[in-house]
Design a protein around this motif. Structure first.
Motif, PDB file in Angstrom:
ATOM      1  N   GLY A   1       0.798  -1.232   0.000  1.00 24.46           N
ATOM      2  CA  GLY A   1       0.000   0.000   0.000  1.00 24.46           C
ATOM      3  C   GLY A   1       0.825   1.273   0.000  1.00 24.46           C
ATOM      4  O   GLY A   1       0.345   2.329   0.411  1.00 24.46           O
ATOM      5  N   LYS A   2       2.062   1.181  -0.492  1.00 28.97           N
ATOM      6  CA  LYS A   2       2.931   2.369  -0.557  1.00 28.97           C
ATOM      7  C   LYS A   2       2.270   3.517  -1.313  1.00 28.97           C
ATOM      8  O   LYS A   2       2.326   4.653  -0.885  1.00 28.97           O
ATOM      9  N   GLY A   3       1.689   3.200  -2.480  1.00 28.70           N
ATOM     10  CA  GLY A   3       1.130   4.243  -3.339  1.00 28.70           C
ATOM     11  C   GLY A   3      -0.019   4.978  -2.655  1.00 28.70           C
ATOM     12  O   GLY A   3      -0.042   6.204  -2.603  1.00 28.70           O
TER      13      GLY A   3
ATOM     14  N   PRO B   1      22.899   0.607  -2.480  1.00 27.62           N
ATOM     15  CA  PRO B   1      23.582   1.693  -3.199  1.00 27.62           C
ATOM     16  C   PRO B   1      22.684   2.907  -3.433  1.00 27.62           C
ATOM     17  O   PRO B   1      23.135   4.051  -3.349  1.00 27.62           O
ATOM     18  N   GLN B   2      21.391   2.683  -3.688  1.00 30.01           N
ATOM     19  CA  GLN B   2      20.473   3.825  -3.841  1.00 30.01           C
ATOM     20  C   GLN B   2      20.348   4.587  -2.523  1.00 30.01           C
ATOM     21  O   GLN B   2      20.280   5.822  -2.508  1.00 30.01           O
ATOM     22  N   ALA B   3      20.314   3.855  -1.402  1.00 28.69           N
ATOM     23  CA  ALA B   3      20.189   4.516  -0.093  1.00 28.69           C
ATOM     24  C   ALA B   3      21.415   5.379   0.186  1.00 28.69           C
ATOM     25  O   ALA B   3      21.304   6.504   0.693  1.00 28.69           O
TER      26      ALA B   3
ATOM     27  N   TYR C   1      12.801  -4.173 -17.742  1.00 33.38           N
ATOM     28  CA  TYR C   1      13.020  -4.542 -16.334  1.00 33.38           C
ATOM     29  C   TYR C   1      11.693  -4.619 -15.594  1.00 33.38           C
ATOM     30  O   TYR C   1      11.431  -5.563 -14.841  1.00 33.38           O
ATOM     31  N   GLN C   2      10.841  -3.620 -15.806  1.00 29.73           N
ATOM     32  CA  GLN C   2       9.580  -3.576 -15.054  1.00 29.73           C
ATOM     33  C   GLN C   2       8.683  -4.756 -15.412  1.00 29.73           C
ATOM     34  O   GLN C   2       8.042  -5.333 -14.543  1.00 29.73           O
ATOM     35  N   THR C   3       8.640  -5.105 -16.680  1.00 30.76           N
ATOM     36  CA  THR C   3       7.780  -6.212 -17.120  1.00 30.76           C
ATOM     37  C   THR C   3       8.210  -7.522 -16.474  1.00 30.76           C
ATOM     38  O   THR C   3       7.391  -8.342 -16.086  1.00 30.76           O
ATOM     39  N   ARG C   4       9.539  -7.701 -16.311  1.00 30.89           N
ATOM     40  CA  ARG C   4      10.037  -8.936 -15.690  1.00 30.89           C
ATOM     41  C   ARG C   4       9.911  -8.904 -14.173  1.00 30.89           C
ATOM     42  O   ARG C   4      10.071  -9.923 -13.523  1.00 30.89           O
ATOM     43  N   GLY C   5       9.701  -7.710 -13.603  1.00 33.31           N
ATOM     44  CA  GLY C   5       9.674  -7.596 -12.141  1.00 33.31           C
ATOM     45  C   GLY C   5      11.062  -7.478 -11.553  1.00 33.31           C
ATOM     46  O   GLY C   5      11.264  -7.681 -10.358  1.00 33.31           O
ATOM     47  N   ASP C   6      12.046  -7.141 -12.415  1.00 34.36           N
ATOM     48  CA  ASP C   6      13.411  -6.911 -11.928  1.00 34.36           C
ATOM     49  C   ASP C   6      13.582  -5.439 -11.604  1.00 34.36           C
ATOM     50  O   ASP C   6      12.897  -4.589 -12.178  1.00 34.36           O
ATOM     51  N   LEU C   7      14.515  -5.126 -10.717  1.00 36.81           N
ATOM     52  CA  LEU C   7      14.776  -3.723 -10.419  1.00 36.81           C
ATOM     53  C   LEU C   7      15.477  -3.066 -11.603  1.00 36.81           C
ATOM     54  O   LEU C   7      16.317  -3.685 -12.264  1.00 36.81           O
ATOM     55  N   VAL C   8      15.135  -1.830 -11.840  1.00 34.68           N
ATOM     56  CA  VAL C   8      15.804  -1.019 -12.858  1.00 34.68           C
ATOM     57  C   VAL C   8      17.190  -0.676 -12.280  1.00 34.68           C
ATOM     58  O   VAL C   8      17.313  -0.435 -11.077  1.00 34.68           O
TER      59      VAL C   8
ATOM     60  N   LEU D   1       7.176   7.161 -11.848  1.00 34.23           N
ATOM     61  CA  LEU D   1       8.088   7.978 -12.666  1.00 34.23           C
ATOM     62  C   LEU D   1       8.801   7.105 -13.703  1.00 34.23           C
ATOM     63  O   LEU D   1       8.981   7.510 -14.849  1.00 34.23           O
ATOM     64  N   LEU D   2       9.170   5.896 -13.268  1.00 31.43           N
ATOM     65  CA  LEU D   2       9.847   4.992 -14.212  1.00 31.43           C
ATOM     66  C   LEU D   2       8.873   4.501 -15.284  1.00 31.43           C
ATOM     67  O   LEU D   2       9.238   4.389 -16.460  1.00 31.43           O
ATOM     68  N   ARG D   3       7.613   4.218 -14.897  1.00 32.22           N
ATOM     69  CA  ARG D   3       6.619   3.805 -15.897  1.00 32.22           C
ATOM     70  C   ARG D   3       6.363   4.934 -16.902  1.00 32.22           C
ATOM     71  O   ARG D   3       6.197   4.694 -18.098  1.00 32.22           O
ATOM     72  N   ALA D   4       6.343   6.187 -16.425  1.00 32.05           N
ATOM     73  CA  ALA D   4       6.139   7.323 -17.334  1.00 32.05           C
ATOM     74  C   ALA D   4       7.298   7.406 -18.323  1.00 32.05           C
ATOM     75  O   ALA D   4       7.103   7.641 -19.522  1.00 32.05           O
TER      76      ALA D   4
ATOM     77  N   ALA E   1       6.715   8.891  -6.480  1.00 29.45           N
ATOM     78  CA  ALA E   1       6.574   7.439  -6.607  1.00 29.45           C
ATOM     79  C   ALA E   1       7.536   6.933  -7.678  1.00 29.45           C
ATOM     80  O   ALA E   1       7.354   7.206  -8.874  1.00 29.45           O
ATOM     81  N   ALA E   2       8.561   6.201  -7.244  1.00 27.98           N
ATOM     82  CA  ALA E   2       9.603   5.742  -8.168  1.00 27.98           C
ATOM     83  C   ALA E   2       9.013   4.921  -9.310  1.00 27.98           C
ATOM     84  O   ALA E   2       9.345   5.142 -10.479  1.00 27.98           O
ATOM     85  N   GLY E   3       8.124   3.987  -8.977  1.00 24.29           N
ATOM     86  CA  GLY E   3       7.547   3.112 -10.008  1.00 24.29           C
ATOM     87  C   GLY E   3       6.776   3.923 -11.042  1.00 24.29           C
ATOM     88  O   GLY E   3       6.871   3.663 -12.249  1.00 24.29           O
TER      89      GLY E   3
HETATM   90  P1  ADP Z   1       5.649  -2.471  -6.442  1.00 25.33           P
HETATM   91  O1  ADP Z   1       6.368  -1.982  -5.228  1.00 25.33           O
HETATM   92  O2  ADP Z   1       4.255  -2.922  -6.143  1.00 25.33           O
HETATM   93  O3  ADP Z   1       6.410  -3.503  -7.199  1.00 25.33           O
HETATM   94  P2  ADP Z   1       6.318  -0.016  -7.902  1.00 25.33           P
HETATM   95  O4  ADP Z   1       5.457   0.799  -8.812  1.00 25.33           O
HETATM   96  O5  ADP Z   1       6.908   0.661  -6.717  1.00 25.33           O
HETATM   97  O6  ADP Z   1       5.412  -1.249  -7.453  1.00 25.33           O
HETATM   98  O7  ADP Z   1       7.527  -0.654  -8.739  1.00 25.33           O
HETATM   99  C1  ADP Z   1       7.296  -1.338  -9.947  1.00 25.33           C
HETATM  100  C2  ADP Z   1       8.616  -1.665 -10.663  1.00 25.33           C
HETATM  101  O8  ADP Z   1       9.325  -0.439 -10.947  1.00 25.33           O
HETATM  102  C3  ADP Z   1       9.613  -2.510  -9.896  1.00 25.33           C
HETATM  103  O9  ADP Z   1       9.337  -3.893 -10.040  1.00 25.33           O
HETATM  104  C4  ADP Z   1      10.920  -2.111 -10.586  1.00 25.33           C
HETATM  105  O10 ADP Z   1      11.039  -2.717 -11.856  1.00 25.33           O
HETATM  106  C5  ADP Z   1      10.727  -0.641 -10.807  1.00 25.33           C
HETATM  107  N1  ADP Z   1      11.222   0.183  -9.682  1.00 25.33           N
HETATM  108  C6  ADP Z   1      10.469   0.987  -8.878  1.00 25.33           C
HETATM  109  N2  ADP Z   1      11.230   1.606  -7.974  1.00 25.33           N
HETATM  110  C7  ADP Z   1      12.508   1.212  -8.206  1.00 25.33           C
HETATM  111  C8  ADP Z   1      13.772   1.502  -7.610  1.00 25.33           C
HETATM  112  N3  ADP Z   1      13.900   2.362  -6.594  1.00 25.33           N
HETATM  113  N4  ADP Z   1      14.865   0.879  -8.094  1.00 25.33           N
HETATM  114  C9  ADP Z   1      14.781   0.040  -9.127  1.00 25.33           C
HETATM  115  N5  ADP Z   1      13.639  -0.278  -9.745  1.00 25.33           N
HETATM  116  C10 ADP Z   1      12.507   0.290  -9.299  1.00 25.33           C
END
Ligand code: ADP
Length: 194
Positions: A12-14, A91-93, A52-59, A34-37, A30-32
């Motif tokens: 429930g972060k969003g 590293p982001q922190a 990356y997002q489609t696979r559920g991997d971190l960007v 901004l990255l989706r945009a 919201a990082a997710g």
């Molecule tokens: P959730 O937390 O439910 O997965 P988010 O919208 O926060 O939803 O994130 C969705 C996707 O966006 C993540 O699976 C990842 O691919 C990317 N993402 C979001 N925030 C980050 C971040 N800080 N570092 C790397 N990737 C990120």
């Protein structure tokens, strides 16, 4: 107020991020989102982020920092921020802490939202059935939860050691979660004499 939300997918972060921004007068970053945009905007960078997002991997960290830093800098100068989903790796922190020092504005609180994995999975599947995001499918959800546990989980001890972590039970109705966060954050602010 400068606050960050640390939570697994589905916690429930969003929702809480938007409410806390309204409450505190800070900006919800919201990082997710901004990255989706950026992904929707296309181009080479957009396509890379989308993959990356489609696979559920971190960007990768550097891309995240490039996309997010301007928003953080701007918000820091105008009433603060609620960071939702950033930082999400050590590293982001570290980069975020260095940026904060450079700007002369350090983080007040890291709110950690926790809930049992079965609850998180069910919420994400419910969202999917209501026409949610393309990464809300069973195997990608499992992968996101694993990535969270391995990569983002270590931020809980990181912020605990810095004395700014507040843990809130996210397995309750959204209004109760908001109230719990507000009570804890107000208490901290009072205790610090701010
Ligand atoms: P959730 O937390 O439910 O997965 P988010 O919208 O926060 O939803 O994130 C969705 C996707 O966006 C993540 O699976 C990842 O691919 C990317 N993402 C979001 N925030 C980050 C971040 N800080 N570092 C790397 N990737 C990120």
């Amino acid at each position: 107020m400068r606050l960050l939300l640390l939570a697994p997918p589905g916690a429930g972060k969003g929702t809480q991020g938007e409410r806390l921004a309204d409450w505190s007068g800070g900006r919800h970053i919201a990082a997710g989102d901004l990255l989706r945009a950026e992904a929707r905007a296309g181009g080479r960078l957009g396509r890379e982020i989308a993959a990356y997002q489609t696979r559920g991997d971190l960007v990768p960290d550097q891309i995240v920092l490039d996309v997010l830093t301007p928003s953080v800098v701007e918000a820091a100068a105008h009433g603060g921020y609620i960071l939702d989903g950033f930082p999400r790796t050590l590293p982001q922190a570290v980069a975020a802490a260095e940026l904060a020092v450079r700007l002369g504005v350090t983080l007040d609180t890291a709110v950690y939202l926790y809930a049992p994995e079965a609850v998180l999975t069910q919420r994400l599947l419910d969202r999917a059935s209501q026409g949610g995001r393309s990464d809300d499918v069973a195997d990608v959800i499992q992968h996101r939860l694993r990535v969270y546990a391995e990569t983002t989980g270590p931020l809980v001890p990181y912020y605990t050691e810095r004395g700014i972590l507040v843990a809130v039970d996210a397995d309750q109705p959204p209004d109760s979660v908001t109230a719990a966060i507000q009570a804890r954050v107000s208490g901290l602010t009072r205790a610090a004499g701010r």
